[in-house]
Each structure stands twice: as C-alpha cells, then as structure tokens.
Design a protein around this motif. Structure first.
Motif, mmCIF file in Angstrom:
data_model
loop_
_atom_site.group_PDB
_atom_site.id
_atom_site.type_symbol
_atom_site.label_atom_id
_atom_site.label_comp_id
_atom_site.label_asym_id
_atom_site.label_seq_id
_atom_site.Cartn_x
_atom_site.Cartn_y
_atom_site.Cartn_z
ATOM 1 N N THR A 53 0.832 -1.203 0.000
ATOM 2 C CA THR A 53 0.000 0.000 0.000
ATOM 3 C C THR A 53 0.865 1.251 0.000
ATOM 4 O O THR A 53 0.623 2.195 -0.762
ATOM 5 C CB THR A 53 -0.920 0.014 1.235
ATOM 6 N N VAL A 56 2.488 1.967 -3.499
ATOM 7 C CA VAL A 56 1.623 2.526 -4.535
ATOM 8 C C VAL A 56 1.109 3.903 -4.124
ATOM 9 O O VAL A 56 0.904 4.785 -4.964
ATOM 10 C CB VAL A 56 0.460 1.556 -4.869
ATOM 11 N N ARG A 57 0.941 4.116 -2.827
ATOM 12 C CA ARG A 57 0.531 5.442 -2.360
ATOM 13 C C ARG A 57 1.586 6.492 -2.707
ATOM 14 O O ARG A 57 1.266 7.641 -3.040
ATOM 15 C CB ARG A 57 0.292 5.404 -0.848
ATOM 16 N N ALA A 59 3.209 6.714 -5.254
ATOM 17 C CA ALA A 59 3.172 7.075 -6.667
ATOM 18 C C ALA A 59 2.290 8.294 -6.927
ATOM 19 O O ALA A 59 2.471 8.974 -7.949
ATOM 20 C CB ALA A 59 2.662 5.902 -7.499
ATOM 21 N N ILE A 60 1.374 8.586 -6.004
ATOM 22 C CA ILE A 60 0.386 9.629 -6.303
ATOM 23 C C ILE A 60 0.234 10.657 -5.181
ATOM 24 O O ILE A 60 -0.709 11.442 -5.196
ATOM 25 C CB ILE A 60 -0.992 8.990 -6.616
ATOM 26 N N TRP A 99 -6.099 2.587 -1.877
ATOM 27 C CA TRP A 99 -4.938 3.209 -2.497
ATOM 28 C C TRP A 99 -4.472 2.492 -3.756
ATOM 29 O O TRP A 99 -3.922 3.118 -4.666
ATOM 30 C CB TRP A 99 -3.802 3.337 -1.486
ATOM 31 N N SER A 100 -4.704 1.189 -3.850
ATOM 32 C CA SER A 100 -4.355 0.496 -5.088
ATOM 33 C C SER A 100 -5.260 0.959 -6.223
ATOM 34 O O SER A 100 -4.805 1.132 -7.366
ATOM 35 C CB SER A 100 -4.433 -1.019 -4.915
ATOM 36 N N ARG A 102 -6.707 3.954 -6.391
ATOM 37 C CA ARG A 102 -6.260 5.320 -6.712
ATOM 38 C C ARG A 102 -4.949 5.297 -7.482
ATOM 39 O O ARG A 102 -4.732 6.115 -8.388
ATOM 40 C CB ARG A 102 -6.096 6.118 -5.422
ATOM 41 N N GLY A 103 -4.075 4.370 -7.108
ATOM 42 C CA GLY A 103 -2.802 4.268 -7.804
ATOM 43 C C GLY A 103 -2.989 3.906 -9.267
ATOM 44 O O GLY A 103 -2.310 4.466 -10.141
ATOM 45 N N TYR A 137 4.710 -2.015 -10.273
ATOM 46 C CA TYR A 137 3.738 -2.422 -9.249
ATOM 47 C C TYR A 137 3.196 -3.824 -9.500
ATOM 48 O O TYR A 137 2.882 -4.539 -8.535
ATOM 49 C CB TYR A 137 2.627 -1.382 -9.142
#
Length: 268
Positions: A53, A56-57, A59-60, A99-100, A102-103, A137
């Motif tokens: 999590t 990937v969080r 990333a954005i 979050w995945s 959203r990623g 990812y």
C-alpha cells in the motif's frame, strides 16, 4: 534503456488483474494468518500488505519525494511499515483496496502519450520512464504475494499469466540495466539471458560506453555466456530470495563468466 513490450492498455490490465488477486487472497485469511511471519525478513503477512500500500501510495502523493530522493529504498520501505505497526488487518485491507485503486487511476493518467516517456527516479535504483511504472507495481504485488506470503502460509500460489509475467520481466530487466552498472562493471563480453514460459524471451546484457550497461531483447549470437532459465522463477532468484543454483538455471559457453554474472545479480 529496456522498454515495455506491453501496450499501455495491457500493462494497466495486468495491474488490475494482480490487484484482484491480492484482494482475493487477503480476503480469505484468518486472524492468525494475518499475524504470521512472512518470508520477507522482519515482516508479518499484514506488514507486507502495508508495504504494498505504501509503495503505490507514494506514486500519487507527496510521499513520492521520499522514495525518489532516498539513497536506501529498503530503509524507506521499512519505515513505512514501522509507521503503521499498530494498524489492524481490517485497516490494512481497506487501505490497500483504496490506495491500489487510486494508484491505478494515477498511473493511467501518468502513462498517456506525451507523458509516458518522462523519467522518474526511484531512489538509488535509477531513472525509469513513467510507462514502466505499472510494471513496477505488477512486480511488487505479484512477487510479494507468490514468494513472500503464500509459501509462508503454506497456501498455493495464485495463478498468473503471460501478460503479468511480461510486465514483471520488463521491469526487472530495466532495473538490471539501471541498478547494476557498478555490480557488473567488470563485464567485458555480452551475455544472453533466455527465459522460457509465460512472458519469456531472450535478452542481451552487454557493456556500453561510459561504464553503462545495455539490456535489450535480442538473440544469443556472439555472446560469451548463454544463460537459460524459467521465466516464473526469475523473480525468485534475481531478487536473491532463492539461490540461482537451486533453480532451473543452466549456463552454456563461458561457464565461469556466466556464474559470476548470476552471482552479481540482486534486484531490489
């Protein structure tokens, strides 16, 4: 630089498929399994999901700055897990689910034509075009699930497919080119790596000007050593989770050079 063999649509589809696999696997775990040690040193099964999590969080969100500027990416990963040590399994699952998603939305926007070629630094590992980040990812989720979590719980590893394995190999070979300039500085002759099975192919690894390394799809012609292995095992031994000597790996040609090459690989 190694570029993705997958289209943007296929890379994002691979990421969505792997997200579903992670959610399905974790949804079925009981409380004891969530707390069980994983094969990732120092992390339990919940911690591994927290790491996925956090990655990937980053990333954005502004957390990307820490991942980009660090000289020790593994220390950043450990810090994210430590910062969330008191969380419950329910929170960890919900956070990954949110979050995945959203990623994937963010990576969909970041890989549009005109943007996808922009390079982004990943700590000390190197600079990578945005188009490769879905593959990063896929690798992270796929590898942790199949090699750190499922075997530690004595569960069968979820099935995979050629699209996901193509993404994983694209990332790992780009990572090899960027992160192993120093470990492979001694290399003075081309090596061929042939991976069989889903997502497989042949790549040439050879020295390039200015102490660089070049990794590109090709053939075995004129190579000093020819390494043949199984695509599904490559994430396992190239990350040193298992010695390559314990896997289905063979070397033809200059055996000493091939073995030294294999011993030099440690992909984070």
């Amino acid at each position: 630089m190694v570029t993705s063999r997958l289209s943007r649509a296929d890379a994002l589809a691979a990421l969505r498929t792997e997200r579903s696999a992670v959610l399905e696997f974790y949804r079925a775990l009981d409380a004891g399994e969530w707390a069980a040690p994983s094969a990732a040193a120092g992390w339990n099964v919940r911690d591994v999901l927290v790491h996925m999590t956090g990655a990937v969080r980053a990333a954005i969100t502004p957390a990307a700055l820490r991942a980009m500027t660090t000289g020790q990416i593994e220390r950043v990963n450990d810090r994210v897990v430590a910062e969330n040590a008191s969380g419950t399994p329910e929170q960890a699952f919900a956070d990954f689910e949110i979050w995945s998603a959203r990623g994937i939305t963010g990576l969909t926007a970041a890989t549009i034509p005109g943007v996808a070629g922009l390079p982004l630094r990943v700590g000390e590992l190197g600079w990578f075009p945005l188009r490769l980040f879905p593959a990063l990812y896929v690798f992270d989720w796929h590898t942790h699930l199949r090699h750190d979590i499922a075997p530690a719980l004595e569960h069968p590893a979820p099935e995979t497919d050629a699209r996901r394995m193509s993404a994983i190999l694209d990332w790992l070979l780009a990572l090899l080119e960027q992160s192993h300039r120093a470990p492979l500085r001694w290399l003075d002759a081309p090596v061929a790596l042939t991976l069989s099975g889903p997502g497989g192919g042949t790549w040439r690894i050879e020295p390039a000007p200015r102490n660089r390394l070049r990794v590109a799809p090709g053939d075995e012609t004129g190579t000093a050593a020819r390494i043949r292995a199984v695509a599904l095992e490559f994430p396992l031994w190239s990350t040193t989770r298992r010695p390559w000597t314990d896997c289905e790996v063979s070397v033809d040609g200059d055996a000493a050079l091939g073995a030294r090459f294999l011993d030099s690989i440690n992909l984070v």
